[in-house]
Design a protein around this motif. Structure first.
Motif, PDB file in Angstrom:
ATOM      1  N   ARG A 211       5.637  11.700   6.267  1.00  0.00           N
ATOM      2  CA  ARG A 211       5.754  12.050   7.736  1.00  0.00           C
ATOM      3  C   ARG A 211       7.560  11.961   8.145  1.00  0.00           C
ATOM      4  NH1 ARG A 211       1.962   7.659  10.741  1.00  0.00           N
ATOM      5  NH2 ARG A 211       3.487   5.739  10.371  1.00  0.00           N
ATOM      6  N   ARG A 212       7.819  12.559   9.264  1.00  0.00           N
ATOM      7  CA  ARG A 212       9.064  12.368   9.806  1.00  0.00           C
ATOM      8  C   ARG A 212       9.135  11.088  10.712  1.00  0.00           C
ATOM      9  NH1 ARG A 212      11.991  13.354  14.508  1.00  0.00           N
ATOM     10  NH2 ARG A 212      14.225  14.140  13.956  1.00  0.00           N
ATOM     11  N   LEU A 213      10.043  10.181  10.195  1.00  0.00           N
ATOM     12  CA  LEU A 213      10.267   8.946  10.959  1.00  0.00           C
ATOM     13  C   LEU A 213      11.297   9.080  11.812  1.00  0.00           C
ATOM     14  CD1 LEU A 213       9.214   6.141  10.665  1.00  0.00           C
ATOM     15  CD2 LEU A 213      11.074   5.527   9.065  1.00  0.00           C
ATOM     16  N   ALA A 214      12.525   9.651  11.552  1.00  0.00           N
ATOM     17  CA  ALA A 214      13.620   9.790  12.542  1.00  0.00           C
ATOM     18  C   ALA A 214      14.507  10.846  12.019  1.00  0.00           C
ATOM     19  CB  ALA A 214      14.629   8.580  12.548  1.00  0.00           C
ATOM     20  N   SER A 215      15.555  11.425  12.623  1.00  0.00           N
ATOM     21  CA  SER A 215      16.372  12.508  12.176  1.00  0.00           C
ATOM     22  C   SER A 215      16.755  12.227  10.847  1.00  0.00           C
ATOM     23  CB  SER A 215      17.403  12.635  13.150  1.00  0.00           C
ATOM     24  OG  SER A 215      18.371  13.651  12.721  1.00  0.00           O
ATOM     25  N   GLY A 216      16.625  13.194   9.772  1.00  0.00           N
ATOM     26  CA  GLY A 216      17.103  12.770   8.641  1.00  0.00           C
ATOM     27  C   GLY A 216      16.203  11.673   7.767  1.00  0.00           C
ATOM     28  N   VAL A 217      15.220  11.246   8.376  1.00  0.00           N
ATOM     29  CA  VAL A 217      14.522  10.075   7.509  1.00  0.00           C
ATOM     30  C   VAL A 217      12.859  10.299   7.696  1.00  0.00           C
ATOM     31  CG1 VAL A 217      13.955   7.622   7.561  1.00  0.00           C
ATOM     32  CG2 VAL A 217      16.301   8.435   8.485  1.00  0.00           C
ATOM     33  N   GLY A 218      12.654  10.191   6.385  1.00  0.00           N
ATOM     34  CA  GLY A 218      10.988  10.463   6.048  1.00  0.00           C
ATOM     35  C   GLY A 218      10.421   9.162   5.744  1.00  0.00           C
ATOM     36  N   GLU A 219       9.138   9.035   5.983  1.00  0.00           N
ATOM     37  CA  GLU A 219       8.318   7.978   5.853  1.00  0.00           C
ATOM     38  C   GLU A 219       7.077   8.486   4.641  1.00  0.00           C
ATOM     39  OE1 GLU A 219       6.440   4.029   7.581  1.00  0.00           O
ATOM     40  OE2 GLU A 219       6.025   5.861   8.548  1.00  0.00           O
ATOM     41  N   ILE A 220       7.247   7.759   3.532  1.00  0.00           N
ATOM     42  CA  ILE A 220       6.219   8.020   2.421  1.00  0.00           C
ATOM     43  C   ILE A 220       4.860   7.021   2.862  1.00  0.00           C
ATOM     44  CG2 ILE A 220       5.418   7.639   0.100  1.00  0.00           C
ATOM     45  CD1 ILE A 220       8.386   8.731  -0.650  1.00  0.00           C
ATOM     46  N   ARG A 221       3.804   7.414   2.945  1.00  0.00           N
ATOM     47  CA  ARG A 221       2.651   6.638   3.532  1.00  0.00           C
ATOM     48  C   ARG A 221       1.372   7.012   2.276  1.00  0.00           C
ATOM     49  NH1 ARG A 221       3.398   2.864   6.750  1.00  0.00           N
ATOM     50  NH2 ARG A 221       1.181   3.009   7.392  1.00  0.00           N
ATOM     51  N   HIS A 222       0.518   6.074   1.971  1.00  0.00           N
ATOM     52  CA  HIS A 222      -0.748   6.025   1.453  1.00  0.00           C
ATOM     53  C   HIS A 222      -0.795   6.725   0.180  1.00  0.00           C
ATOM     54  CE1 HIS A 222      -1.638   5.317   5.489  1.00  0.00           C
ATOM     55  NE2 HIS A 222      -1.909   6.507   6.008  1.00  0.00           N
ATOM     56  N   VAL A 223       0.302   6.339  -0.734  1.00  0.00           N
ATOM     57  CA  VAL A 223       0.307   6.601  -2.095  1.00  0.00           C
ATOM     58  C   VAL A 223      -0.783   5.997  -2.852  1.00  0.00           C
ATOM     59  CG1 VAL A 223       1.714   6.697  -4.245  1.00  0.00           C
ATOM     60  CG2 VAL A 223       2.667   6.962  -1.957  1.00  0.00           C
ATOM     61  N   TRP A 224      -1.946   6.651  -3.429  1.00  0.00           N
ATOM     62  CA  TRP A 224      -3.252   6.202  -3.866  1.00  0.00           C
ATOM     63  C   TRP A 224      -3.617   6.831  -4.846  1.00  0.00           C
ATOM     64  CZ3 TRP A 224      -8.318   8.105  -3.221  1.00  0.00           C
ATOM     65  CH2 TRP A 224      -9.197   7.081  -3.491  1.00  0.00           C
ATOM     66  N   VAL A 225      -4.251   6.072  -6.018  1.00  0.00           N
ATOM     67  CA  VAL A 225      -4.799   6.880  -7.003  1.00  0.00           C
ATOM     68  C   VAL A 225      -6.290   6.425  -7.503  1.00  0.00           C
ATOM     69  CG1 VAL A 225      -4.929   7.248  -9.536  1.00  0.00           C
ATOM     70  CG2 VAL A 225      -2.763   7.404  -8.343  1.00  0.00           C
ATOM     71  N   ARG A 226      -7.256   7.070  -7.358  1.00  0.00           N
ATOM     72  CA  ARG A 226      -8.591   6.653  -7.768  1.00  0.00           C
ATOM     73  C   ARG A 226      -8.612   5.830  -8.949  1.00  0.00           C
ATOM     74  NH1 ARG A 226     -12.114   8.810  -4.243  1.00  0.00           N
ATOM     75  NH2 ARG A 226     -11.654  11.265  -3.333  1.00  0.00           N
ATOM     76  N   PRO A 227      -9.568   4.866  -9.101  1.00  0.00           N
ATOM     77  CA  PRO A 227      -9.719   3.910 -10.041  1.00  0.00           C
ATOM     78  C   PRO A 227      -9.802   4.763 -11.442  1.00  0.00           C
ATOM     79  CG  PRO A 227     -10.857   3.040  -8.367  1.00  0.00           C
ATOM     80  CD  PRO A 227     -10.540   4.231  -7.987  1.00  0.00           C
ATOM     81  N   VAL A 228     -10.569   5.980 -11.317  1.00  0.00           N
ATOM     82  CA  VAL A 228     -10.731   6.634 -12.598  1.00  0.00           C
ATOM     83  C   VAL A 228      -9.408   7.199 -13.214  1.00  0.00           C
ATOM     84  CG1 VAL A 228     -11.245   8.884 -11.620  1.00  0.00           C
ATOM     85  CG2 VAL A 228     -12.329   8.364 -13.779  1.00  0.00           C
ATOM     86  N   ALA A 229      -8.571   7.234 -12.486  1.00  0.00           N
ATOM     87  CA  ALA A 229      -7.158   8.002 -12.765  1.00  0.00           C
ATOM     88  C   ALA A 229      -5.821   6.904 -12.829  1.00  0.00           C
ATOM     89  CB  ALA A 229      -7.022   9.085 -12.068  1.00  0.00           C
ATOM     90  N   ARG A 230      -6.367   5.688 -12.997  1.00  0.00           N
ATOM     91  CA  ARG A 230      -5.139   4.754 -12.848  1.00  0.00           C
ATOM     92  C   ARG A 230      -4.760   4.690 -14.286  1.00  0.00           C
ATOM     93  NH1 ARG A 230      -7.822   0.847  -8.107  1.00  0.00           N
ATOM     94  NH2 ARG A 230      -7.241   2.568  -6.393  1.00  0.00           N
ATOM     95  N   ARG A 231      -3.644   3.702 -14.196  1.00  0.00           N
ATOM     96  CA  ARG A 231      -2.790   3.506 -15.478  1.00  0.00           C
ATOM     97  C   ARG A 231      -2.526   4.790 -16.413  1.00  0.00           C
ATOM     98  NH1 ARG A 231      -2.862  -1.998 -15.918  1.00  0.00           N
ATOM     99  NH2 ARG A 231      -4.514  -2.955 -14.889  1.00  0.00           N
TER     100      ARG A 231
END
Length: 318
Positions: A211-231
């Motif tokens: 999502r947009r945080l400020a001019s020219g700056v984005g914010e990454i949120r909620h990077v997540w992987v289900r247990p079945v697809a981890r590692r």
């Protein structure tokens, strides 16, 4: 993403040819039973618990017409029965008959014998080496087959992934987690941001938001992987896809924060070039804040990077 070399292609094809021949895939009487591999595998996937035809199509990557023909053939042989799901009339369920259960049991016995015969020509150290190599090959092939797609932030897959994320971290955070802290659909859609969902065999197995945080700056949120697809290395792929989305939107910097207990996430961010910075938000769940400056690129270079990447710049799934 770097182009695939001809040597890599040849090596994989050579292994495929050897292994399919070695385990008898080309034989119409797979494992010495009176049916080809396709039908034998279908019986195995239906298993003791049964499965819906929709699930079987997705799991095996089969055309609906081809699957129906195989199901009818197995029904005619008295090995499978098909019924309507007891609570969802839209689903047709396949289950094994007593004769089908007997056949799958025999199939498993013969398949185990084949595998044991292959391994018997190796000593203990070589078997350990082969087992480890097979595990690596499976992990990488699974990762290669997963797609990461841009979806609408209000889509069912996006909201389902966020619900899974919220439930997961609610269990991990000592103080719990309030779903009200999740991103809103309008924040991660269109020009404002992006929402990526990872799919394995048609099923959502991970996500990430920008999502947009400020001019020219984005914010990454909620990077997540289900247990079945981890590692598998999937979280890094999602993170890279979000960075490409940030580049496409002209962001020069991306930031993110993370909880103190998520030590594996902190290690990944540092390994991917993120530098820890002072607090930049009021997120009550955050204990570490990170930033990464993105490489400058012309519009043409950005579009090319997005096309090469796992998260393509195509219209999002509804």
């Amino acid at each position: 993403m770097e182009p695939v070399s001809a040597n890599h292609v040849k090596a994989l094809r050579r292994f495929n040819r050897y292994f399919t021949r070695r385990i008898g895939v080309l034989d119409d009487h797979y494992l010495g039973q009176d049916r080809p591999l396709g039908e034998a595998r279908l019986l195995f996937e239906i298993g003791h618990d049964g499965a819906s035809l929709r699930e079987l199509r997705s799991r095996l990557g089969l055309d609906a017409g081809y699957l129906s023909r195989m199901i009818r053939a197995l029904e005619a042989q008295g090995l499978v029965r098909v019924s309507v799901h007891p609570t969802d009339s839209r689903l047709r369920m396949a289950e094994l008959t007593p004769a089908g259960l007997v056949e799958v049991k025999e199939q498993n016995r013969r398949a185990n014998g084949l595998a044991e015969g292959l391994l018997s020509g190796l000593d203990a150290r070589q078997r350990d080496e082969l087992t480890a190599a097979v595990a690596v090959a499976e992990r990488l092939l699974r990762l290669a087959a997963i797609t990461v797609e841009l979806v609408d932030g209000a889509s069912r897959d996006a909201r389902d992934c966020l619900a899974g994320y919220a439930a997961d971290i609610d269990d991990r955070f000592p103080e719990g987690f309030d779903p009200a802290a999740l991103v809103r659909p309008h924040e991660v859609s269109g020009d404002s941001g992006a929402f990526l969902v990872a799919y394995e065999e048609g099923r959502p197995v991970g996500c990430g938001a920008l999502r947009r945080l400020a001019s020219g700056v984005g914010e990454i949120r909620h990077v997540w992987v289900r247990p079945v697809a981890r590692r598998l290395g999937l979280a890094r792929r999602i993170l890279l896809g979000l960075e490409r989305q940030a580049l496409e939107r002209g962001y020069e910097v991306v930031r993110l924060d993370t909880h103190a207990v998520l030590t594996e996430a902190q290690a990944m961010y540092r390994a991917c070039g993120y530098t820890e910075i002072p607090r930049y938000d009021e997120n009550v769940y955050a204990a570490h804040w990170f930033e990464k400056r993105l490489p400058h690129a012309s519009d043409q270079e950005v579009r090319a990077a997005v096309r090469r990447g796992t998260a393509h710049g195509r219209p999002p799934r509804p």
